[in-house]
Design an enzyme around this catalytic site. Structure first.
Site, PDB file in Angstrom:
ATOM      1  N   SER A 147       0.831  -1.196   0.000  1.00 22.51           N
ATOM      2  CA  SER A 147       0.000   0.000   0.000  1.00 22.51           C
ATOM      3  C   SER A 147       0.876   1.262   0.000  1.00 22.51           C
ATOM      4  CB  SER A 147      -0.951  -0.063   1.198  1.00 22.51           C
ATOM      5  OG  SER A 147      -1.961   0.890   1.079  1.00 22.51           O
ATOM      6  N   ASP A 200     -10.037  -3.049  -5.365  1.00 19.41           N
ATOM      7  CA  ASP A 200      -9.115  -2.145  -4.675  1.00 19.41           C
ATOM      8  C   ASP A 200      -9.263  -0.756  -5.296  1.00 19.41           C
ATOM      9  OD1 ASP A 200      -7.056  -0.775  -3.514  1.00 19.41           O
ATOM     10  OD2 ASP A 200      -5.465  -2.115  -4.201  1.00 19.41           O
ATOM     11  N   HIS A 234      -8.079  -4.825  -1.080  1.00 17.22           N
ATOM     12  CA  HIS A 234      -6.949  -4.045  -0.567  1.00 17.22           C
ATOM     13  C   HIS A 234      -6.669  -4.391   0.901  1.00 17.22           C
ATOM     14  CE1 HIS A 234      -4.134  -0.690  -0.794  1.00 17.22           C
ATOM     15  NE2 HIS A 234      -4.425  -0.507   0.483  1.00 17.22           N
TER      16      HIS A 234
END
Ligand SMILES: *[C@@H]1O[C@H](CO)[C@@H](O)[C@H](O)[C@H]1NC(C)=O
Ligand SMILES: *[C@@H]1O[C@H](CO)[C@@H](O)[C@H](O)[C@H]1NC(C)=O
Ligand SMILES: *[C@@H]1O[C@H](CO)[C@@H](O)[C@H](O)[C@H]1NC(C)=O
Ligand SMILES: *[C@@H]1O[C@H](CO)[C@@H](O)[C@H](O)[C@H]1NC(C)=O
Length: 401
Positions: free
Chosen positions: A189, A341, A371
């Site tokens: 991320s 995501d 995600h």
């Protein structure tokens, strides 16, 4: 009485979110995802409320929740775990105990948390890094970079660069028995943002060129100039990462100014004269056909924000903003993207751009992926998907590092 009422109210809202928030059809363990998604949305709601009544800032609510999951450096039968500092930056080291005939690879791990929360010491990171060190017989270095909004751009980046350069000194590598030709950076991320940038910076630094053998980007965030890519539109409401929260937290890495946030939410935050940068993130050019669906490309709206933020045009915040000649010498790359995501397209665009520039890229796309799945490693926040993601890139590292 007041406290009980509050808890009851909170539970009702949580329950309502659980029942009503839609989750994609093909994901596994849908009730768990629903629950975690609801929990995050309620947290965001509470954080907004707390901020409005002046109790706590939005980001602080998230970072406070993180601290609940912090772990102590506990060694086990296989791995010695040490908290220490490189100069004044905290790191957590995972050192395999068994004797090794040859030098070990080293992996730097950069955690996610939108630059505002998260830690290499929370249970999710700790489990992952311990497991990685054992599985790959590698030295793992978790970097506890400083967080926004207290420390804004580029502090997180500078901390990571510092730690990695520090570790790459011959005497430090020798101290930990690390093979200087087997160094890798892994980030998930916003940790993936930092990984991509550090890798670019080191590769373009004559002193550190070719020192990184591989980079691994797990559902990375790679640009903040356009918040209206197809995945931003399709997954505006999550699961897990949703538009309002994601943009609000990322904005804090740049500034606490609400004008910036409001402009970014409308995708009108970029300054006059930045149109040339949009060619680097043009989804119409770089997304594979299947992801374009019936989305229509719209030109950016520029110059709506009065204050000027040079960070917004800086490739040290949006690593997609470099040209092909700066990409072409990048090392072996692994990118994992998840279908469900909000920032799916960042990773997909980087895959195309790196391949166009001639970089060797392995790309895994998880159709049922969401995600942040890799952070959910412990009950009740445990997802099998997280382990599959982990196993995918770890087996790639087994072959390639
Ligand atoms: C230690 O390593 C062995 C072999 O990989 C593994 O079976 C065992 O579960 C590990 N122990 C811990 C505490 O992780
Ligand atoms: C993006 O791509 C589309 C289609 O290829 C093109 O019409 C548009 O001019 C491009 N925009 C920018 C800013 O590069
Ligand atoms: C930006 O500046 C212009 C001219 O000074 C002013 O009219 C406008 O209200 C300002 N916009 C914001 C969002 O502050
Ligand atoms: C790419 O960017 C670098 C650094 O900004 C610049 O020096 C170089 O001229 C650019 N190359 C091309 C082909 O635009």
């Amino acid at each position: 009485m007041g406290y009980k009422t509050l808890c009851f109210g909170f539970s009702c809202v949580l329950f309502a979110y659980c029942v009503y928030s839609p989750v994609p059809e093909n994901i596994e363990e849908p009730w768990k995802v629903r629950f975690m998604d609801a929990l995050i949305k309620v947290t965001s709601l509470v954080a907004t409320l707390f901020e409005n009544i002046g109790l706590m800032k939005y980001g602080e609510v998230f970072s406070t929740l993180t601290t609940v999951h912090l772990t102590k450096p506990i060694s086990d039968e296989n791995i010695t775990v040490i908290d220490t500092n490189f100069r004044d930056i905290p790191v957590r080291l995972y050192l395999p105990k068994k004797k090794s005939k040859r030098q070990r690879p080293a992996i730097f791990f950069l955690h996610g948390g939108v630059f505002v929360f998260g830690s290499c010491k929370i249970s999710g990171s700790d489990d992952l890094n311990r497991w990685t060190a054992n599985k790959l017989d590698a030295v793992v270095v978790g970097i506890e970079y400083r967080l926004a909004p207290q420390y804004q751009f580029p502090v997180a980046l500078e901390d990571c660069v510092f730690v990695i350069k520090f570790f790459l000194q011959d005497k430090v590598l020798a101290e930990y028995g690390v093979d200087p030709t087997r160094i890798c950076i892994v980030g998930e991320s916003s940790g993936g943002t930092l990984t991509a940038i550090v890798t670019q910076l080191l590769q373009n630094d004559p002193e550190f060129k070719d020192r990184i053998k591989a980079q691994v980007l797990i559902y990375p965030l790679l640009q903040i100039i356009n918040s209206y890519l197809p995945s931003h539109r399709e997954y505006e409401h999550g699961p897990i990462l949703f538009r309002k929260m994601a943009i609000k937290l990322v904005a804090l890495y740049v500034s606490e100014d609400t004008a910036l946030l409001q402009a970014a939410l409308r995708n009108e935050h970029m300054p006059e004269g930045s149109r040339h940068l949009f060619k680097f993130v043009n989804w119409s050019d770089f997304l594979p056909e299947k992801y374009k669906k019936n989305h229509v490309y719209t030109e950016p709206i520029l110059g709506k924000l009065n204050a000027s933020y040079p960070e917004l045009v800086d490739s040290r915040l949006s690593p997609l903003l470099v040209n092909d000649s700066q990409l072409q010498s990048l090392p072996l790359t692994y990118i994992l993207t998840c279908e469900h995501d909000f920032i799916r397209d960042d990773g997909l665009i980087y895959v195309t751009r790196l391949r166009n520039a001639g970089v060797r890229v392995t790309h895994d796309h998880i159709e049922e992926g969401i995600h942040g799945a890799m952070s959910f490693t412990r009950a009740p926040f445990f997802l099998h998907l997280g382990l599959r993601i982990r196993d995918k890139y770890i087996s790639w590292l087994e072959e390639n590092l």
